[in-house]
Design a protein around this motif. Structure first.
Motif, PDB file in Angstrom:
ATOM      1  N   ASN A 140       0.853  -1.188   0.000  1.00 48.30           N
ATOM      2  CA  ASN A 140       0.000   0.000   0.000  1.00 48.30           C
ATOM      3  C   ASN A 140       0.890   1.240   0.000  1.00 48.30           C
ATOM      4  O   ASN A 140       1.830   1.331   0.797  1.00 48.30           O
ATOM      5  N   ASN A 165      -1.810  -1.106  -4.034  1.00 50.18           N
ATOM      6  CA  ASN A 165      -2.975  -0.286  -3.717  1.00 50.18           C
ATOM      7  C   ASN A 165      -2.446   1.129  -3.471  1.00 50.18           C
ATOM      8  O   ASN A 165      -1.770   1.380  -2.475  1.00 50.18           O
ATOM      9  N   ASN A 179      -6.902   1.941   6.236  1.00 48.59           N
ATOM     10  CA  ASN A 179      -5.798   1.904   5.274  1.00 48.59           C
ATOM     11  C   ASN A 179      -4.497   2.373   5.922  1.00 48.59           C
ATOM     12  O   ASN A 179      -4.383   3.524   6.340  1.00 48.59           O
ATOM     13  N   PHE A 181      -0.180   2.374   5.306  1.00 49.16           N
ATOM     14  CA  PHE A 181       0.679   2.348   4.126  1.00 49.16           C
ATOM     15  C   PHE A 181       2.097   1.857   4.420  1.00 49.16           C
ATOM     16  O   PHE A 181       2.703   2.209   5.435  1.00 49.16           O
TER      17      PHE A 181
END
Length: 301
Positions: free
Chosen positions: A54, A81, A147, A149
């Motif tokens: 991510n 992503n 989310n 990262f």
């Protein structure tokens, strides 16, 4: 947004200059070279070979950092992503029309960038990419809290030109999005930025200058929340801060940029910091520069 002027850099790659910020998007030494040295190489993308990662690209601009990332991930068959934040569509419009830019990457990059420009989105079996247009201070809140990262690229205009994306308050939101072993990577070696990231609980590393970069003491900063010290020896791209860099964090240059409500104007943020520096008892940056034989052009505070 502001008027932009095309700039040809020394490595043959194209960039832009913002008239509003009075600053180039990239070093005149090379837009492509800067991307590779300051963002792609420190990312250690081989860690994700055949895996998924991510990424958050803050201040997407022309898209060099994301393009280089995507290009490498295509080669190693990794899954991505990607979220990108950008306030101005003009740089991306420029990139998808510039044949010299597009030739730098795999053909698929053009398809991805055109979809981001037209639909704000791209998805295939390998890549899921989304760009959020507008003020990064607002748009970062749209990213789902779940989310986290593995890589965050922070590539806004320099702190003195665009302090809005370098404040304690914004960087706090950014670091909340970072995986424990994730890397926050920026070209900036600003003492204010580094000290803020350290105060937010991240371990700070300096991106090593290249062989031909003898005029620079650092190419930027990598910040990691929980770093495996055994792996540092294996990384050839960044290292612990030198004594000189550590002393930089003890000067007035380390006083942070502040934006309590995340809606302040650039001039107000800069003035507030200048006022705080005037009242500070910290060592002057001038004295630090003199001790280490530095020039103002060698760093950004």
């Amino acid at each position: 947004m502001s008027k932009l002027i095309e700039v040809l850099t020394k490595d043959g790659s194209y960039s832009l200059k913002s008239i509003s910020f009075q600053e180039n998007f990239h070093s005149l030494l090379g837009a492509l070279e800067e991307t590779k040295i300051k963002f792609t190489a420190p990312s250690d993308l081989q860690r994700f070979k055949g895996k998924s990662l991510n990424v958050l690209d803050i201040c997407f601009g022309l898209g060099y950092n994301s393009a280089s990332l995507l290009d490498e991930l295509i080669k190693q068959k990794s899954y991505l992503n990607l979220f990108a934040l950008e306030i101005d569509k003009k740089p991306l419009e420029y990139s998808i029309k510039n044949k010299s830019f597009l030739k730098l990457w795999a053909p698929k990059i053009k398809k991805i960038f055109e979809s981001l420009h037209q639909n704000n989105y791209f998805e295939d079996p390998f890549f899921k990419c989304k760009i959020l247009w507008g003020d990064a201070r607002e748009k970062i809140n749209i990213i789902p809290a779940a989310n986290k990262f593995d890589l965050i690229y922070l590539d806004g205009f320099s702190p003195q030109k665009c302090p809005q994306v370098w404040t304690i308050e914004f960087l706090s939101k950014v670091t909340e999005k970072l995986n424990p072993q994730g890397y926050l990577i920026t070209y900036s070696s600003s003492a204010a930025v580094r000290k803020t990231l350290r105060n937010l609980g991240l371990e700070i590393f300096s991106i090593k200058p290249g062989i031909n970069d003898c005029g620079f003491w650092s190419q930027g900063t990598v910040a990691i929340a929980k770093f495996d010290k055994n792996k540092l020896k294996l990384n050839l791209n960044f290292e612990k801060l030198s004594v000189m860099e550590e002393e930089h964090l003890l000067t007035k240059a380390s006083i942070p940029y502040r934006d309590h409500n995340l809606n302040s104007r650039r001039d107000d943020i800069i003035k507030k910091r200048l006022d705080e520096q005037l009242l500070s008892n910290l060592v002057s940056t001038k004295k630090w520069r003199k001790k280490w034989g530095m020039t103002k052009s060698a760093f950004k505070s």
